[in-house]
Design an enzyme around this catalytic site. Structure first.
Site, PDB file in Angstrom:
ATOM      1  N   ASN A 266      40.568  36.207  52.070  1.00 57.70           N
ATOM      2  CA  ASN A 266      41.840  36.748  51.572  1.00 57.70           C
ATOM      3  C   ASN A 266      42.488  37.687  52.583  1.00 57.70           C
ATOM      4  O   ASN A 266      43.697  37.628  52.809  1.00 57.70           O
ATOM      5  CB  ASN A 266      41.613  37.490  50.252  1.00 57.70           C
ATOM      6  CG  ASN A 266      41.622  36.573  49.044  1.00 57.70           C
ATOM      7  OD1 ASN A 266      42.268  35.536  49.055  1.00 57.70           O
ATOM      8  ND2 ASN A 266      40.905  36.947  48.014  1.00 57.70           N
TER       9      ASN A 266
ATOM     10  N   ASP B 243      43.958  31.555  46.697  1.00 55.47           N
ATOM     11  CA  ASP B 243      44.225  30.793  45.477  1.00 55.47           C
ATOM     12  C   ASP B 243      44.134  29.299  45.743  1.00 55.47           C
ATOM     13  O   ASP B 243      43.577  28.539  44.946  1.00 55.47           O
ATOM     14  CB  ASP B 243      45.612  31.137  44.928  1.00 55.47           C
ATOM     15  CG  ASP B 243      45.671  32.516  44.287  1.00 55.47           C
ATOM     16  OD1 ASP B 243      44.607  33.153  44.123  1.00 55.47           O
ATOM     17  OD2 ASP B 243      46.788  32.955  43.938  1.00 55.47           O
TER      18      ASP B 243
ATOM     19  N   ASP C 137      29.206  31.663  43.945  1.00 56.51           N
ATOM     20  CA  ASP C 137      30.485  32.217  44.368  1.00 56.51           C
ATOM     21  C   ASP C 137      30.715  31.947  45.840  1.00 56.51           C
ATOM     22  O   ASP C 137      29.830  31.507  46.570  1.00 56.51           O
ATOM     23  CB  ASP C 137      30.634  33.697  44.001  1.00 56.51           C
ATOM     24  CG  ASP C 137      29.725  34.629  44.784  1.00 56.51           C
ATOM     25  OD1 ASP C 137      29.102  34.194  45.759  1.00 56.51           O
ATOM     26  OD2 ASP C 137      29.644  35.816  44.408  1.00 56.51           O
TER      27      ASP C 137
ATOM     28  N   HIS D 135      46.307  36.128  50.033  1.00 51.62           N
ATOM     29  CA  HIS D 135      45.863  35.756  48.686  1.00 51.62           C
ATOM     30  C   HIS D 135      46.346  34.372  48.278  1.00 51.62           C
ATOM     31  O   HIS D 135      45.694  33.699  47.477  1.00 51.62           O
ATOM     32  CB  HIS D 135      46.323  36.802  47.669  1.00 51.62           C
ATOM     33  CG  HIS D 135      45.553  38.089  47.755  1.00 51.62           C
ATOM     34  ND1 HIS D 135      44.271  38.219  47.291  1.00 51.62           N
ATOM     35  CD2 HIS D 135      45.886  39.298  48.277  1.00 51.62           C
ATOM     36  CE1 HIS D 135      43.841  39.451  47.503  1.00 51.62           C
ATOM     37  NE2 HIS D 135      44.800  40.125  48.095  1.00 51.62           N
TER      38      HIS D 135
ATOM     39  N   GLU E  86      36.086  34.881  42.218  1.00 48.09           N
ATOM     40  CA  GLU E  86      35.613  33.754  43.016  1.00 48.09           C
ATOM     41  C   GLU E  86      34.256  33.268  42.535  1.00 48.09           C
ATOM     42  O   GLU E  86      33.547  32.576  43.253  1.00 48.09           O
ATOM     43  CB  GLU E  86      35.536  34.130  44.502  1.00 48.09           C
ATOM     44  CG  GLU E  86      34.453  35.110  44.885  1.00 48.09           C
ATOM     45  CD  GLU E  86      34.860  36.575  44.742  1.00 48.09           C
ATOM     46  OE1 GLU E  86      34.208  37.419  45.383  1.00 48.09           O
ATOM     47  OE2 GLU E  86      35.817  36.868  44.016  1.00 48.09           O
TER      48      GLU E  86
END
Length: 296
Positions: A182, A191, A174, A187, A217
């Site tokens: 973020n 993304d 991850d 956000h 993630e």
């Protein structure tokens, strides 16, 4: 990311969906990422507006979406175009920011944190069936397999490895400090990073490797016929490529690293959950010993 998790709808559309798809004939938009995933909306000759206001034809209740965000227009000759209505975060078609653009079959439209797919052609319902089937296995944001496919694939590959006495290894990884990314960049940037990371990692894998997004993630890679030594080489390769990749959002570079955990199938493992638990422990150790490293 948790509030925007993808939900998968049924493969077979119900009567309302069939009526919706058959209403005008040959063009529609399907939500493939965000809330109401799988929802089809047909396009007619009237302007079709998208935004956060409930007065829009397609209402998307997200902070990253402007009240009047974008408009899809019919050109009178069977074609459609999209224009941005001065939105705060922009309208993107196939990851390119647009002010106005003609739409082609299969184009992906990013509005805030939602992804819409434009479909056109003679048999819209057949296209819709195909897309929903794909959504049952693929995460639309990253184009990696989704958690549902991963859960089925690891059981299948485990049984195959045992049947033919072949090695099987699982990699979990991850993104380090993803919440901070973020919180600092928003956000939408998060993304964008997930999409770019997925593309970078997939370029380093074999065709037979199974790459999936299994959480916000968090990602997994199933390596058939690869032992732990080979998996460590793969893990180090993807760790290094992520560290070297220049991730950007709106021309702003965002440094990114990953932590990686590895586990190989043991002969006495009762099932896939045992392999997963060891890989998860190794991932936890990688994060606790400094991050940006491979353990296992």
């Amino acid at each position: 990311m948790d509030s925007e998790r993808t939900r998968v709808t049924r493969h077979q559309p119900d009567a309302n969906v069939r009526r919706e798809l058959g209403h005008t004939g040959n063009a529609c938009i399907v939500v493939i990422y965000g809330t109401e995933i799988g929802r089809p909306v047909t396009l007619g000759t009237a302007p079709f507006e998208i935004g956060r206001s409930s007065k829009n034809d397609l209402f998307i209740d997200q902070e990253s979406v402007s009240r009047a965000h974008a408009r899809v227009s019919f050109d009178g000759r069977g074609g459609y175009s999209i224009c941005d209505l001065g939105s705060t975060n922009g309208t993107f078609v196939n990851d390119t920011a647009v002010k106005e653009r003609v739409l082609h079959d299969g184009d992906q439209i990013h509005i805030g944190r939602s992804i819409l797919k434009f479909m056109t052609g003679e048999n819209i319902e057949a296209h819709y069936h195909e897309e929903i089937y794909r959504l049952m296995t693929v995460d639309a944001l990253t184009q990696a397999y989704n958690r549902r496919y991963f859960d089925e694939a690891i059981e299948r590959e485990l049984n195959r490895a045992r049947r033919y006495a072949r090695p099987l290894t699982l990699i979990l990884f991850d993104i380090d400090h993803f919440k901070k990314i973020n919180d600092t960049n928003g956000h939408l940037a998060g993304d964008g990073m997930l999409r770019q990371l997925s593309a970078a990692v997939k370029s380093k894998l074999r065709r037979e490797d199974i790459f999936a997004r299994i959480g916000g993630e968090e990602f997994a890679i199933i390596l058939p016929e690869i032992d732990s030594g080979g998996a460590r080489k793969t893990g180090e390769k993807i760790r290094a490529v992520v560290e070297r990749t220049e991730f950007k959002f709106e021309q702003t570079p965002i440094p990114c690293t990953i932590s990686v955990g590895i586990a190989e199938l043991d002969a006495d493992d009762p099932g896939a959950s045992a392999v997963y638990a060891r890989a998860d422990e190794a991932l936890y150790a990688a994060k606790n010993t400094g991050r940006n490293r491979v353990v296992g």
